[in-house]
Design a protein around this motif. Structure first.
Motif, PDB file in Angstrom:
ATOM      1  N   PHE A  55       0.253  -0.588   0.064  1.00 36.33           N
ATOM      2  CA  PHE A  55      -0.794   0.201  -0.581  1.00 36.33           C
ATOM      3  C   PHE A  55      -1.443  -0.554  -1.737  1.00 36.33           C
ATOM      4  O   PHE A  55      -2.360  -0.042  -2.369  1.00 36.33           O
ATOM      5  N   SER A  56      -0.962  -1.751  -2.022  1.00 33.49           N
ATOM      6  CA  SER A  56      -1.563  -2.565  -3.079  1.00 33.49           C
ATOM      7  C   SER A  56      -2.915  -3.102  -2.612  1.00 33.49           C
ATOM      8  O   SER A  56      -3.161  -3.240  -1.409  1.00 33.49           O
ATOM      9  N   ALA A  57      -3.783  -3.404  -3.570  1.00 33.22           N
ATOM     10  CA  ALA A  57      -5.134  -3.862  -3.212  1.00 33.22           C
ATOM     11  C   ALA A  57      -5.708  -4.717  -4.332  1.00 33.22           C
ATOM     12  O   ALA A  57      -5.210  -4.710  -5.465  1.00 33.22           O
ATOM     13  N   VAL A  58      -6.784  -5.427  -3.999  1.00 37.65           N
ATOM     14  CA  VAL A  58      -7.406  -6.324  -4.981  1.00 37.65           C
ATOM     15  C   VAL A  58      -8.198  -5.554  -6.029  1.00 37.65           C
ATOM     16  O   VAL A  58      -8.508  -6.087  -7.087  1.00 37.65           O
ATOM     17  N   SER A  59      -8.528  -4.297  -5.742  1.00 38.81           N
ATOM     18  CA  SER A  59      -9.202  -3.448  -6.737  1.00 38.81           C
ATOM     19  C   SER A  59      -8.420  -2.156  -6.894  1.00 38.81           C
ATOM     20  O   SER A  59      -7.812  -1.657  -5.939  1.00 38.81           O
ATOM     21  N   SER A  60      -8.443  -1.599  -8.111  1.00 39.16           N
ATOM     22  CA  SER A  60      -7.714  -0.357  -8.362  1.00 39.16           C
ATOM     23  C   SER A  60      -8.290   0.793  -7.550  1.00 39.16           C
ATOM     24  O   SER A  60      -7.552   1.645  -7.053  1.00 39.16           O
ATOM     25  N   SER A  61      -9.603   0.808  -7.364  1.00 39.80           N
ATOM     26  CA  SER A  61     -10.229   1.910  -6.622  1.00 39.80           C
ATOM     27  C   SER A  61      -9.794   1.913  -5.162  1.00 39.80           C
ATOM     28  O   SER A  61      -9.559   2.981  -4.578  1.00 39.80           O
ATOM     29  N   LEU A  62      -9.658   0.731  -4.573  1.00 33.95           N
ATOM     30  CA  LEU A  62      -9.221   0.649  -3.181  1.00 33.95           C
ATOM     31  C   LEU A  62      -7.765   1.103  -3.046  1.00 33.95           C
ATOM     32  O   LEU A  62      -7.414   1.839  -2.113  1.00 33.95           O
ATOM     33  N   ALA A  63      -6.912   0.681  -3.977  1.00 35.58           N
ATOM     34  CA  ALA A  63      -5.512   1.111  -3.952  1.00 35.58           C
ATOM     35  C   ALA A  63      -5.402   2.625  -4.125  1.00 35.58           C
ATOM     36  O   ALA A  63      -4.638   3.288  -3.414  1.00 35.58           O
ATOM     37  N   ILE A  64      -6.180   3.182  -5.038  1.00 39.09           N
ATOM     38  CA  ILE A  64      -6.175   4.634  -5.275  1.00 39.09           C
ATOM     39  C   ILE A  64      -6.605   5.378  -4.018  1.00 39.09           C
ATOM     40  O   ILE A  64      -5.993   6.389  -3.626  1.00 39.09           O
ATOM     41  N   ASP A  65      -7.652   4.895  -3.380  1.00 39.65           N
ATOM     42  CA  ASP A  65      -8.147   5.559  -2.158  1.00 39.65           C
ATOM     43  C   ASP A  65      -7.083   5.537  -1.058  1.00 39.65           C
ATOM     44  O   ASP A  65      -6.860   6.548  -0.376  1.00 39.65           O
ATOM     45  N   LYS A  66      -6.426   4.402  -0.873  1.00 42.28           N
ATOM     46  CA  LYS A  66      -5.399   4.309   0.172  1.00 42.28           C
ATOM     47  C   LYS A  66      -4.245   5.256  -0.108  1.00 42.28           C
ATOM     48  O   LYS A  66      -3.750   5.955   0.792  1.00 42.28           O
ATOM     49  N   ILE A  67      -3.803   5.295  -1.366  1.00 44.93           N
ATOM     50  CA  ILE A  67      -2.677   6.145  -1.742  1.00 44.93           C
ATOM     51  C   ILE A  67      -3.031   7.619  -1.613  1.00 44.93           C
ATOM     52  O   ILE A  67      -2.281   8.408  -1.011  1.00 44.93           O
ATOM     53  N   ASN A  68      -4.173   8.015  -2.151  1.00 42.48           N
ATOM     54  CA  ASN A  68      -4.537   9.440  -2.141  1.00 42.48           C
ATOM     55  C   ASN A  68      -4.874   9.938  -0.735  1.00 42.48           C
ATOM     56  O   ASN A  68      -4.557  11.083  -0.387  1.00 42.48           O
ATOM     57  N   ASN A  87       4.306   6.719   1.989  1.00 39.56           N
ATOM     58  CA  ASN A  87       4.358   5.905   0.772  1.00 39.56           C
ATOM     59  C   ASN A  87       4.743   4.465   1.081  1.00 39.56           C
ATOM     60  O   ASN A  87       4.946   3.670   0.177  1.00 39.56           O
ATOM     61  N   GLY A  88       4.865   4.145   2.367  1.00 38.08           N
ATOM     62  CA  GLY A  88       5.405   2.864   2.750  1.00 38.08           C
ATOM     63  C   GLY A  88       6.924   2.926   2.788  1.00 38.08           C
ATOM     64  O   GLY A  88       7.526   3.978   2.586  1.00 38.08           O
ATOM     65  N   GLN A 111      -2.413  13.691  -6.498  1.00 37.67           N
ATOM     66  CA  GLN A 111      -3.328  12.558  -6.444  1.00 37.67           C
ATOM     67  C   GLN A 111      -3.143  11.690  -7.683  1.00 37.67           C
ATOM     68  O   GLN A 111      -2.868  12.196  -8.772  1.00 37.67           O
ATOM     69  N   ILE A 112      -3.282  10.389  -7.528  1.00 39.93           N
ATOM     70  CA  ILE A 112      -3.074   9.481  -8.656  1.00 39.93           C
ATOM     71  C   ILE A 112      -4.415   8.977  -9.181  1.00 39.93           C
ATOM     72  O   ILE A 112      -5.455   9.059  -8.514  1.00 39.93           O
ATOM     73  N   GLY A 113      -4.372   8.428 -10.391  1.00 45.98           N
ATOM     74  CA  GLY A 113      -5.551   7.832 -11.001  1.00 45.98           C
ATOM     75  C   GLY A 113      -5.282   6.392 -11.396  1.00 45.98           C
ATOM     76  O   GLY A 113      -4.161   5.878 -11.251  1.00 45.98           O
ATOM     77  N   ALA A 114      -6.302   5.738 -11.946  1.00 41.15           N
ATOM     78  CA  ALA A 114      -6.198   4.322 -12.282  1.00 41.15           C
ATOM     79  C   ALA A 114      -5.134   4.060 -13.339  1.00 41.15           C
ATOM     80  O   ALA A 114      -4.550   2.971 -13.387  1.00 41.15           O
ATOM     81  N   ASP A 115      -4.856   5.044 -14.201  1.00 38.59           N
ATOM     82  CA  ASP A 115      -3.882   4.849 -15.271  1.00 38.59           C
ATOM     83  C   ASP A 115      -2.450   4.760 -14.748  1.00 38.59           C
ATOM     84  O   ASP A 115      -1.525   4.427 -15.501  1.00 38.59           O
ATOM     85  N   GLU A 116      -2.235   5.028 -13.446  1.00 39.14           N
ATOM     86  CA  GLU A 116      -0.895   4.955 -12.872  1.00 39.14           C
ATOM     87  C   GLU A 116      -0.670   3.665 -12.089  1.00 39.14           C
ATOM     88  O   GLU A 116       0.392   3.478 -11.486  1.00 39.14           O
ATOM     89  N   LEU A 117      -1.654   2.778 -12.086  1.00 40.77           N
ATOM     90  CA  LEU A 117      -1.526   1.486 -11.409  1.00 40.77           C
ATOM     91  C   LEU A 117      -1.362   0.378 -12.435  1.00 40.77           C
ATOM     92  O   LEU A 117      -1.737   0.510 -13.598  1.00 40.77           O
ATOM     93  N   PHE A 118      -0.805  -0.744 -11.995  1.00 40.02           N
ATOM     94  CA  PHE A 118      -0.689  -1.912 -12.859  1.00 40.02           C
ATOM     95  C   PHE A 118      -1.123  -3.147 -12.070  1.00 40.02           C
ATOM     96  O   PHE A 118      -1.085  -3.155 -10.832  1.00 40.02           O
ATOM     97  N   ASN A 119      -1.532  -4.166 -12.789  1.00 39.96           N
ATOM     98  CA  ASN A 119      -2.028  -5.387 -12.159  1.00 39.96           C
ATOM     99  C   ASN A 119      -0.985  -6.492 -12.281  1.00 39.96           C
ATOM    100  O   ASN A 119      -0.472  -6.754 -13.369  1.00 39.96           O
TER     101      ASN A 119
END
Length: 333
Positions: A93-106, A50-51, A71-79
């Motif tokens: 694990f932060s990223a410029v797109s939610s999909s990239l952040a989700i992929d890294k975390i999951n 998790n870092g 596994q997490i989804g987009a609704d658990e991220l914030f910008n």
């Protein structure tokens, strides 16, 4: 005879740790110092899925996530600041797109789930008993939940509180019970980080460390498969000098972390493992050697010698992963 340092005996950790055993390391930035040294000596390590995590609540929540492969989804991220973040993860694990952040975390969670099933050791380094809970202003969070990382968010998104030793004991005890059900063969080493959290205040940092020390020792006394390694005491009471801290006077420097590493390996590893580490160290030196003339006959002979040494070591210890070194020496000889 004058004494200028207070050296003390360290309780041996048994069974021994070896390169044949998987080790999961979780916790503060000091965890990463030890983890990188273990990696260098070819221990199969998974480091902070998790870092970096500082407080025991976030550590326990991350372990729950690995056990259940949540596994997490987009609704658990914030910008924030044009990046997508998770309240449960470090900013790596932060990223410029939610999909990239989700992929890294999951991806990291799935890897940790599989690794933890087979791990024989876990090392948990706790940094602070201060926690920052989310206020009703924090986006995509539940009010009162503990943030693993603040992500440089506004202060009014958080409420700060100091956990009690009873709080920490309860949280970690529940985590240990889950771990023992998931992987009964797992041994756990607890350490307290010697990094000073002076942003909280000097007195507040000491209160925090006292809470963690009390809770961890209560847990170690109650569980046979739990161990304590005194990284905190080695820096604070043995070295006890700002010469062993970096310029910020907060983080232990190379000499301090090396000293703690030597004490750790001496207390937890067999003589055979130490000999193997020496052999690996000589190969590491050759691997990172910067030649004056890479095309010279002398350098090619040097590469050839260490290619043969690495092959012999790999044959003798097939559980080691020396593929990168073998490819390097073969390609440069």
């Amino acid at each position: 005879m004058l004494k200028f340092r207070l050296e003390f005996d360290i309780k041996k950790i048994r069974p021994f740790i070896s390169q044949q055993q998987k080790i999961l390391l979780v916790g503060s930035c000091f965890t990463e110092n030890i983890g990188e040294k273990l990696k260098r000596y070819k221990f199969p390590v998974l480091l902070n899925p998790n870092g970096i995590l500082f407080n025991p609540v976030s550590v326990a929540e991350s372990i729950h996530q690995y056990i259940n492969c949540i596994q997490i989804g987009a609704d658990e991220l914030f910008n924030l600041h044009q990046m997508w973040h998770s309240w449960k993860h470090h900013s790596r694990f932060s990223a410029v797109s939610s999909s990239l952040a989700i992929d890294k975390i999951n991806d990291s969670t799935r890897e940790a789930h599989t690794f933890l099933k087979e791990a024989e050791w876990m090392m948990i380094t706790l940094g602070s008993a201060w926690v920052y809970t989310l206020s009703d202003l924090a986006p995509q969070g539940v009010k009162g939940e503990v943030a693993a990382n603040n992500h440089k968010a506004p202060e009014d998104w958080f409420l700060k509180k100091l956990l009690t030793a009873a709080n920490v004991t309860d949280v970690l005890s529940a985590m240990i019970n889950k771990l023992q059900l998931f992987n009964p063969n797992l041994n756990i080493i607890f350490t307290i980080s010697p990094v000073r959290h002076v942003r909280e205040g000097v007195i507040e940092n000491n209160r925090s460390k006292a809470v963690l020390i009390q809770a961890v020792h209560d847990l170690v006394a109650a569980h046979e498969q739990l161990h304590y390694f005194p990284a905190y005491e080695l820096v604070i009471d043995d070295l006890r000098d700002y010469r062993y801290y970096s310029e910020d006077l907060v983080h232990p420097n190379y000499f301090a972390t090396q000293y703690v590493w030597e004490k750790f390996s001496a207390s937890s590893m067999s003589q055979d493992t130490h000999q193997l580490m020496e052999d690996i160290h000589s190969i590491n030196l050759a691997f990172h050697h910067k030649p004056f003339n890479q095309s010279s006959d002398q350098h090619k002979k040097f590469m050839d010698v260490f290619y043969i040494k690495t092959i012999e070591l790999q044959r003798k210890y097939p559980f080691l992963d020396l593929s990168e070194e073998l490819n390097f020496f073969h390609g440069n000889k």
